[in-house]
Design a protein around this motif. Structure first.
Motif, PDB file in Angstrom:
ATOM      1  N   ALA A 179      62.080 -19.492   2.451  1.00 28.77           N
ATOM      2  CA  ALA A 179      62.834 -20.239   1.440  1.00 28.77           C
ATOM      3  C   ALA A 179      63.164 -19.350   0.259  1.00 28.77           C
ATOM      4  O   ALA A 179      64.280 -19.371  -0.249  1.00 28.77           O
ATOM      5  N   ALA A 180      62.195 -18.557  -0.149  1.00 28.33           N
ATOM      6  CA  ALA A 180      62.420 -17.707  -1.313  1.00 28.33           C
ATOM      7  C   ALA A 180      63.540 -16.723  -1.049  1.00 28.33           C
ATOM      8  O   ALA A 180      64.315 -16.387  -1.933  1.00 28.33           O
ATOM      9  N   LEU A 224      67.081 -18.904  -0.373  1.00 31.99           N
ATOM     10  CA  LEU A 224      67.761 -19.548  -1.501  1.00 31.99           C
ATOM     11  C   LEU A 224      68.869 -18.686  -2.078  1.00 31.99           C
ATOM     12  O   LEU A 224      70.012 -19.113  -2.121  1.00 31.99           O
ATOM     13  N   PRO A 225      68.536 -17.480  -2.523  1.00 30.61           N
ATOM     14  CA  PRO A 225      69.646 -16.689  -3.075  1.00 30.61           C
ATOM     15  C   PRO A 225      70.601 -16.205  -2.003  1.00 30.61           C
ATOM     16  O   PRO A 225      71.810 -16.206  -2.183  1.00 30.61           O
ATOM     17  N   LEU A 268      73.252 -18.616  -0.702  1.00 33.29           N
ATOM     18  CA  LEU A 268      74.395 -18.880  -1.554  1.00 33.29           C
ATOM     19  C   LEU A 268      75.338 -17.690  -1.633  1.00 33.29           C
ATOM     20  O   LEU A 268      76.487 -17.824  -2.026  1.00 33.29           O
ATOM     21  N   THR A 269      74.837 -16.507  -1.315  1.00 28.32           N
ATOM     22  CA  THR A 269      75.742 -15.365  -1.336  1.00 28.32           C
ATOM     23  C   THR A 269      76.257 -15.066   0.059  1.00 28.32           C
ATOM     24  O   THR A 269      76.948 -14.079   0.269  1.00 28.32           O
ATOM     25  N   ALA A 279      73.230 -28.703  -4.633  1.00 27.74           N
ATOM     26  CA  ALA A 279      73.855 -27.390  -4.461  1.00 27.74           C
ATOM     27  C   ALA A 279      72.787 -26.325  -4.263  1.00 27.74           C
ATOM     28  O   ALA A 279      72.916 -25.458  -3.404  1.00 27.74           O
ATOM     29  N   ALA A 280      71.733 -26.385  -5.068  1.00 28.40           N
ATOM     30  CA  ALA A 280      70.665 -25.396  -4.927  1.00 28.40           C
ATOM     31  C   ALA A 280      69.967 -25.540  -3.586  1.00 28.40           C
ATOM     32  O   ALA A 280      69.453 -24.574  -3.027  1.00 28.40           O
ATOM     33  N   GLY A 281      69.971 -26.752  -3.071  1.00 27.41           N
ATOM     34  CA  GLY A 281      69.299 -26.993  -1.802  1.00 27.41           C
ATOM     35  C   GLY A 281      70.181 -26.732  -0.605  1.00 27.41           C
ATOM     36  O   GLY A 281      69.796 -26.999   0.521  1.00 27.41           O
ATOM     37  N   GLY A 282      71.399 -26.238  -0.847  1.00 28.22           N
ATOM     38  CA  GLY A 282      72.278 -25.899   0.259  1.00 28.22           C
ATOM     39  C   GLY A 282      73.022 -27.087   0.833  1.00 28.22           C
ATOM     40  O   GLY A 282      73.514 -27.041   1.944  1.00 28.22           O
ATOM     41  N   ARG A 340      78.537 -19.708 -11.484  1.00 29.62           N
ATOM     42  CA  ARG A 340      77.389 -19.557 -10.589  1.00 29.62           C
ATOM     43  C   ARG A 340      77.832 -19.654  -9.144  1.00 29.62           C
ATOM     44  O   ARG A 340      77.011 -19.834  -8.250  1.00 29.62           O
ATOM     45  N   ASN A 341      79.143 -19.554  -8.956  1.00 27.61           N
ATOM     46  CA  ASN A 341      79.653 -19.428  -7.604  1.00 27.61           C
ATOM     47  C   ASN A 341      79.418 -20.662  -6.740  1.00 27.61           C
ATOM     48  O   ASN A 341      79.242 -20.547  -5.538  1.00 27.61           O
TER      49      ASN A 341
END
Lengths: 317, 314, 446
Positions: free
Chosen positions: C28-29, C32-33, C36-37, C104-107, C126-127
Motif C-alpha cells: 500500500a505504501a 499509493l504514490p 497515482l503516477t 481519490a487517494a484510495g484509487g 495534485r494531478n
C-alpha cells in the motif's frame, strides 16, 4: 482495600502451579480473543502503523510523491506552530472543566433515578435525550439560539437583572458554551452509573441501614467503593473523549474553531491540517503526539486507580 | 471482602433484665416510624429536584420540537419556544424533501446498520472482554494496552489508510466497512466497559463453576454470560446511538442516495440552493430521535435486573 | 499498567498474520504514490467499439433541487446515447471534499465530479483532474458561446482543469422593504463603499438601532478581493502567490473599524454569526441588518426566508473590479477509463439547450450565453433580478484573475479569524493584518 489490585486485568501469581494454570488457559484466552486479534491486525494495525510512518514524511493528501523527513513534522509542531499550542490549551481547559462536571452530574442524577418506580424508565430516557441529540447538526442551531445575545439563557438572566453577553458568539465565552454542551449530554455516563448501581447488592445497604448508617455514610462506604470500577471506567473514558472531542466543536463553530480560534479543539485543528490544508503527514504527527500524551495520562489514571478502585474479583484484603 | 468491613456484630440476644428489651423495641419502632416519614419526605424532595433538573435539561430539546413547527420565515426571527404560526407542514416537507427517496428510507438504512452493529459489538466485545477480565494467557497485558491505545488515536488520520484497505478487500460501496470491524471487536470502548463490569462479578462464582467441572468456556457460558446483562444492555444502547449519529464513516463508505443514513440526510437540509430548510430539518431530527429514545426506554428496563448476589456468601 | 506475564507464548498465530499484512502495508505504501503516477492513459486505448456499454460515476454536492436537475440532465444524455449510463453520487456539501479526497487517494475517484474555485487548483495541481485542454482545443468541449474569461478561470498551470458549470458574481442583497420603511433609496451599482457605509449609518439611526446598518464584510474574502481590484491591485499574483500587502489589509480593516464606530454595522457577535456564509444566518434575513454580502444567485433562496422583499445589487465600488466567476466546475478524473465520453458529457451538461432549460439558474447563470437567453423566460422574479444584475455587470467586468492557487480555502478562513479579532477588539488592524498575511503566505506557498 485490595492493594494488590492490578491496574490492568488481575495479576497472575508466579508460583509453579499458577504458571501451569496460565498455560492451560492460554489457548482458551486466545480463542476468546481471536475476533479482537483479527480485527486489530486486519483493520486497525496497518492503518495505525501507516499513519505513524506517514508522520515521518512530508506526504500530502492526494500527493504524488513524498519523502522521508524524519522528525521534522514533530519539531515543527512543537517549535513552529503557535496554533498547535493554542489548540492544546483549549483542549486541556475544556477537558479539565467539562469532564468532572459531567461525571458529577451523571452520578448525581443516576442516584436520583436509581429507584424503580413507574415512569422511571421514561425519566431516564428524558435525561438521556440530550445525548441522543448528540452530534446532530440540529444541536448547533439549538445551542446557538439558546446562548446568543437574544437567546433563552439571556432571557433567564434578565429575570435576575443580569445583562447577558453573546455567549456563543463571544470569543471569551464560546468555549464555555461548548463545555456546557458536553456537560448537558451527561446521559451517557449516567446510564453506565445506573448499570453499575444496579450491581451493588442491596443487602449491603440493608445491613448498613440496620446498623444505623445514614445516607452519606452509606454512600461513602458502600456506593463509592462498589461503584469504583465503574467510576474509574467513566473517568478514563470521559477524559479520553473530552480530549478527543470533535463533532460538537465542529458543528457548533461551523468547522472554524469558534470566534477567533476560541474553540479550536485539538481534533479540529488536526482535521483542518489533514483535510483542508492537505497536510496529512503533519496531521499524522499530531495524531501520534496526541496518542502518546493521552496514553501517558491514561497510564497515570490506571496507576492512581490502584489506590482507590476496588474490584470484586480481587483476592486479598 | 468488603461486606465484612461494614457490618458490625448484631446485638447479642443476652439474658438481661426484661425492661431494657421493651425499651429497645420501643426505640426501634419509633426509629422505624421516623425513618418512614423521613423517607416519604425525601421521596417528594427527590421528585421535585428531578423535575427541576429535568426542566432545565430538557429546555433545549423542547425548543427543538417547537422550532420544528415554525414556518420558514419565522424560523430565524422567532426565538421563543412556541411558534407564532403552527406549521406542521415541516414534517411532510422534510419527509419528501428529496425527489428520489423519502426520509423513511434513511430511517430504514440507519436502523439496519445500527442493529447489525449492536449485535456485532455485543458478541465480539463480550468474548474479548472475557479473555481480558477472566482468563490468564501470555501477553495479555500487552494486548490490553494495545486495545486501550486504539482508543487514543484520532480517527481522521485512519480514514484514508482504512479506505485504501477496504478498497483492497473490495468492500467499498457496500455496508461491510461499517459492520465487519464491529464484528471484530474494534470498539475498544465496549471491551473496556465489559471488562470493568466483569471484574465486578465475584470470582467465587467462577470457582464454584470450576468445582462443578466447567472449563473456561463453561464458565463463560454459565456464569459470566448471564451476569453480563447490564454490560450487554449498556453496550447495545450505546452502539445503537453512536451508529445512529455517526456521520463521516457512513458518508464515506455508503454510496448512492438510497443507501444514505439519517446523519447524512439531515445535513442535506443545510445546503444552499433550495428552500430554507431549517424547519424540515428539525422536523426530521425530532422524528429521528424517536426510535433511539424508544430503544433506550425499552432496553433500560433490562438494566434493572442486575446481579442478585444473595446466596453468594458462605 | 499491568506488566503482564513475561514469557514466550506457545502458539503464535499473530505472527503469520503480521507478516502477511506487513506485505500489504509495504504494498500500500508503495502503491499509493505509484498508483497515482501510473502512466496516464491520455493516449487513446479505446480503439474499441464506440457503442460499448459505459457507466460513469458522477459526483456532486448540492440540495434536492440540484439533485433533481442534474439527474434529469444525465437521463437526457442517456436517452441520446443509450450505451452510456450513470451511477449518481450526490450529497450535501458537508463532508463532500473529505469523501472526494478519500476516494481519490484510495484509487476510486469518480469519473466526473463537481469542484469550485477553492478546490480546483488543489485537485488539479495534485494531478487528480483530467486534462481537458485537447478537448477544448478540438472543440469536443465547445467553448465558442462561453465567455473567454469564464473558461480561463478554469485553467491551472496552463491546462484546462475544469469547465465552468455556471457563472455567478458577488452580490449584495438588501432589504427593499426596510429601505422604503425608513425612507432610504435603494443601493445601486457603482455606489462607493463610503456611500454604502453612510447608507448603513442612516438606516441604523432612523430605525433606532433595530436594523443595525449593513453587514460588516471585513471577513469576506470576496469583498477584500473586489476592493483590491477596484484599486487595480490583486489578491494573488499570476504565478499563484499572495499579492496583497500588509498596508492594504490594514487599511481594509481600518475602513470597517470606522464603520463600526459610526454604528453603520452590527455588533461583533452578530457579524460572527453571519461570517461563515450560511444562508440561513444572514443578517438581512434575520432582519438585523439591511444588507448582506453574498452571491448574486442566492437572492432567490434568501427571499424564501423572509417576508420582506429583497433586492440584489453589486458590491459597492467600481464594477470594473468584478469579473466573470465560475460558480462551480465540472472536472473529470485523470484515472478515468473513458476520458472521451467524460468530455462529451461535460460538453452536454454545459452547452446543450435542453439541459440548460432543465438546470435553470440553480448553479448560477448558464455559462453558455445562448442558453442564458433560452433560460430567461422560465425564471422567477428574484431569479430575473439576479440575471438582470449579471447582465448589467457583464459589460463592466474587468479582466478575470487566474483561478485561486492552493491554499485559497485556508486564506479565506484566516481572513475570517483575523477580521474577527479586530471586530471583537482583540487586536488592532495592523496586528491582525500582519498575522493574517503571515498565515496566508504560509498556506498558499506550502
Amino acid at each position: 482495600m485490595a492493594v494488590s489490585a492490578a491496574v490492568g486485568p488481575g495479576r497472575a501469581g508466579s508460583t509453579g502451579k499458577a504458571r501451569r494454570a496460565r498455560w492451560r488457559e492460554g489457548p482458551a484466552g486466545y480463542v476468546f480473543l481471536s475476533p479482537f486479534l483479527l480485527g486489530f491486525m486486519g483493520i486497525t494495525a496497518i492503518p495505525m502503523l501507516y499513519s505513524l510512518y506517514l508522520s515521518f514524511t512530508n506526504y500530502e493528501l492526494l500527493g504524488q510523491t513524498y519523502d522521508w523527513v524524519g522528525l521534522r513534522n514533530y519539531r515543527d509542531l512543537f517549535t513552529n506552530d503557535p496554533q498547535f499550542w493554542h489548540a492544546v490549551q483549549v483542549t486541556v481547559l475544556f477537558a479539565f472543566v467539562a469532564v468532572p462536571l459531567k461525571l458529577a452530574a451523571a452520578l448525581g442524577v443516576a442516584m436520583l433515578l436509581n429507584r424503580e418506580r413507574r415512569g422511571t424508565g421514561v425519566l431516564r430516557g428524558l435525561f438521556y435525550l440530550p445525548s441522543l441529540i448528540g452530534g446532530s447538526v440540529a444541536v448547533a442551531i439549538i445551542w446557538r439560539a439558546m446562548f446568543d445575545r437574544t437567546g433563552a439563557f439571556n432571557s433567564l438572566l434578565a429575570v435576575f437583572g443580569v445583562e447577558g453577553k453573546p455567549w456563543v458568539n463571544d470569543p471569551d465565552w464560546a468555549l464555555e458554551t461548548l463545555m456546557l454542551l458536553a456537560i448537558w449530554q451527561f446521559g451517557a455516563p449516567m446510564v453506565i452509573f445506573l448499570a453499575g448501581l444496579k450491581q451493588v447488592p442491596t443487602e449491603l445497604y440493608e445491613a448498613a441501614a440496620v446498623d444505623g448508617a445514614g445516607p452519606w455514610r452509606r454512600f461513602r462506604n458502600i456506593t463509592l467503593p462498589m461503584l469504583s470500577p465503574v467510576i474509574f471506567f467513566n473517568l478514563v473514558l470521559e477524559t479520553i473523549n473530552g480530549f478527543q472531542g470533535f463533532t460538537s466543536a465542529f458543528v457548533l463553530s461551523d468547522g472554524t474553531g469558534g470566534p477567533t480560534d476560541s474553540t479550536l479543539m485539538y481534533s479540529l485543528r488536526l482535521y483542518d491540517q489533514a483535510f483542508t490544508e492537505y497536510k496529512m503527514a503533519y496531521a499524522s504527527a499530531m495524531a501520534w503526539v496526541f496518542l502518546l500524551a493521552i496514553g501517558l495520562l491514561t497510564v497515570l489514571l490506571f496507576s492512581t486507580g490502584r489506590l482507590w478502585v476496588h474490584y470484586a474479583d480481587e483476592e486479598g484484603a | 471482602m468488603a461486606g465484612q468491613a461494614l457490618s458490625s456484630p448484631p446485638a447479642p440476644a443476652e439474658a438481661g433484665p426484661p425492661p431494657r428489651r421493651t425499651v429497645r423495641e420501643q426505640a426501634i419502632a419509633h426509629a422505624r416510624r421516623r425513618r418512614r416519614r423521613a423517607a416519604a419526605v425525601r421521596s417528594v424532595v427527590r421528585l421535585v429536584v428531578i423535575l427541576a433538573i429535568l426542566a432545565v435539561v430538557l429546555y433545549p430539546a423542547l425548543w427543538m420540537v417547537g422550532t420544528s413547527f415554525k414556518a420558514p420565515d419565522e424560523v430565524n426571527s422567532n426565538r421563543g419556544l412556541i411558534p407564532e404560526q403552527f406549521w406542521p407542514a415541516n414534517y411532510p416537507d422534510g419527509w419528501t424533501a428529496l425527489p428520489s427517496v423519502t426520509f423513511g428510507r434513511f430511517f430504514v438504512n440507519s436502523a439496519v446498520i445500527a442493529l447489525a452493529t449492536v449485535v456485532a459489538n455485543c458478541f465480539s466485545c463480550l468474548v474479548a472482554a472475557y479473555a481480558f477480565a477472566r482468563l490468564r494467557f501470555p501477553l495479555r497485558g500487552m494486548w490490553f494496552a494495545i486495545m486501550i491505545a486504539t482508543l487514543l488515536l484520532p480517527s481522521h488520520v485512519l480514514l484514508v489508510p482504512q479506505y485504501v484497505l477496504f478498497n483492497y478487500f473490495g468492500w467499498i460501496n457496500t455496508p461491510l466497512p461499517l459492520i465487519v470491524p464491529k464484528l471484530l471487536a474494534t470498539e475498544a470502548f465496549f471491551i473496556f466497559l465489559m471488562v470493568q463490569f466483569m471484574r465486578g462479578i465475584p470470582r467465587e462464582l467462577d470457582e464454584a463453576a470450576k468445582i462443578d467441572g466447567c472449563s473456561a468456556y463453561g464458565i463463560f457460558w454459565h456464569v459470566i454470560l448471564p451476569l453480563s446483562r447490564p454490560a450487554l444492555v449498556t453496550t447495545a444502547i450505546f452502539s445503537f446511538i453512536w451508529t445512529w449519529n455517526d456521520f463521516l464513516t457512513q458518508l464515506v463508505y455508503l454510496s448512492g442516495v438510497e443507501n444514505y443514513t439519517i446523519p447524512v440526510g439531515l445535513r442535506m437540509f443545510q445546503d444552499s440552493g433550495g428552500e430554507n430548510q431549517i424547519g424540515p430539518m428539525f422536523a426530521m431530527a425530532v422524528l429521528s430521535l424517536l426510535p433511539v429514545f424508544l430503544f433506550f426506554v425499552a432496553f433500560q428496563r433490562l438494566l434493572v435486573q442486575g446481579i442478585n448476589t444473595t446466596g453468594l456468601k458462605g | 499498567m499491568s506488566p503482564g506475564t513475561p514469557h514466550a507464548d506457545p502458539a503464535r498465530p499473530a505472527h503469520r498474520h503480521r507478516t502477511r499484512y506487513l506485505a500489504l502495508l509495504t504494498a500500500a505504501a508503495v502503491a499509493l504514490p505509484l498508483g497515482l503516477t501510473a502512466c496516464g492513459g491520455d493516449d487513446d486505448k479505446q480503439s474499441a467499439d464506440p457503442n460499448r456499454k459505459i457507466e460513469l460515476q458522477v459526483f456532486w454536492w448540492g440540495g434536492p433541487a440540484r439533485a433533481e436537475n442534474t439527474q434529469k440532465v444525465l437521463d437526457l444524455y442517456t436517452q441520446k446515447h443509450p450505451n452510456v449510463t450513470f451511477k449518481i453520487e450526490q450529497q450535501p456539501n458537508a463532508g463532500y471534499f473529505d469523501k472526494l479526497a478519500t476516494r481519490a487517494a484510495g484509487g476510486n475517484a469518480p469519473d466526473i465530479f463537481q469542484l469550485d474555485d477553492g478546490s480546483l487548483a488543489e485537485y488539479a495541481k495534485r494531478n487528480v483532474t483530467l486534462d481537458l485542454t485537447k478537448y477544448v482545443k478540438n472543440n469536443k468541449i465547445d467553448t465558442k458561446d462561453i465567455p473567454k474569461g469564464l473558461i480561463d478561470y478554469g485553467i491551472v498551470d496552463g491546462k484546462n482543469a475544469g469547465i465552468a458549470a455556471a457563472q455567478n458574481t458577488p452580490g449584495m442583497i438588501y432589504d427593499k422593504t426596510v429601505a422604503q420603511q425608513y425612507g432610504l433609496e435603494e443601493p445601486k451599482v457603482g455606489w462607493s463603499w463610503e456611500q454604502m457605509i453612510a447608507w448603513g449609518e442612516q438606516l441604523s439611526q432612523k430605525s433606532g438601532g433595530q436594523v443595525q446598518g449593513i453587514m460588516d464584510p471585513s471577513a469576506d474574502y470576496k469583498a477584500l478581493w473586489l476592493w483590491l481590484r477596484q484599486q487595480d491591485k490583486e489578491l494573488y499574483t499570476p504565478d499563484g502567490k499572495v499579492a496583497v500587502s500588509t498596508e492594504d489589509v490594514t487599511r481594509w480593516f481600518e475602513l470597517w473599524v470606522d464603520a463600526r464606530k459610526r454604528k453603520a454595522t452590527p455588533t461583533a457577535d452578530l457579524i460572527h454569526t453571519a461570517n461563515t456564509g450560511d444562508v440561513s444566518k444572514q443578517l438581512v434575513v434575520t432582519k438585523q441588518a439591511g444588507a448582506s454580502f453574498l452571491w448574486s444567485n442566492q437572492l432567490a433562496e434568501l427571499q424564501k426566508s423572509t417576508k420582506n422583499t429583497l433586492g440584489v445589487s453589486a458590491y459597492p465600488g467600481d464594477p470594473k473590479g468584478q469579473f466573470a466567476r465560475a460558480s462551480l466546475y465540472w472536472a473529470g478524473s485523470r484515472t478515468t477509463k473513458e476520458p472521451d465520453t467524460v468530455a462529451d458529457v461535460i460538453n452536454f451538461i454545459v452547452n446543450d439547450p435542453d439541459a440548460a432549460k432543465i438546470q435553470g439558474v440553480e448553479r448560477g447563470l448558464p455559462s453558455n450565453l445562448k442558453n442564458r437567453e433560452i433560460v430567461a423566460p422560465t425564471l422567477s422574479a428574484p431569479e430575473k433580478a439576479t440575471v438582470a444584475l449579471e447582465s448589467e455587470l457583464n459589460s463592466k467586468f474587468g479582466k478575470a484573475p487566474p483561478v485561486p492557487p492552493k491554499g485559497h480555502v485556508k486564506l479565506r478562513s484566516e481572513l475570517i479569524t483575523a477580521a474577527e479579532t479586530v471586530q471583537y477588539g482583540k487586536a488592532t488592524p495592523q496586528q491582525a493584518a500582519e498575522d493574517f498575511l503571515a498565515k496566508a503566505k504560509a498556506a498558499v506557498s506550502g
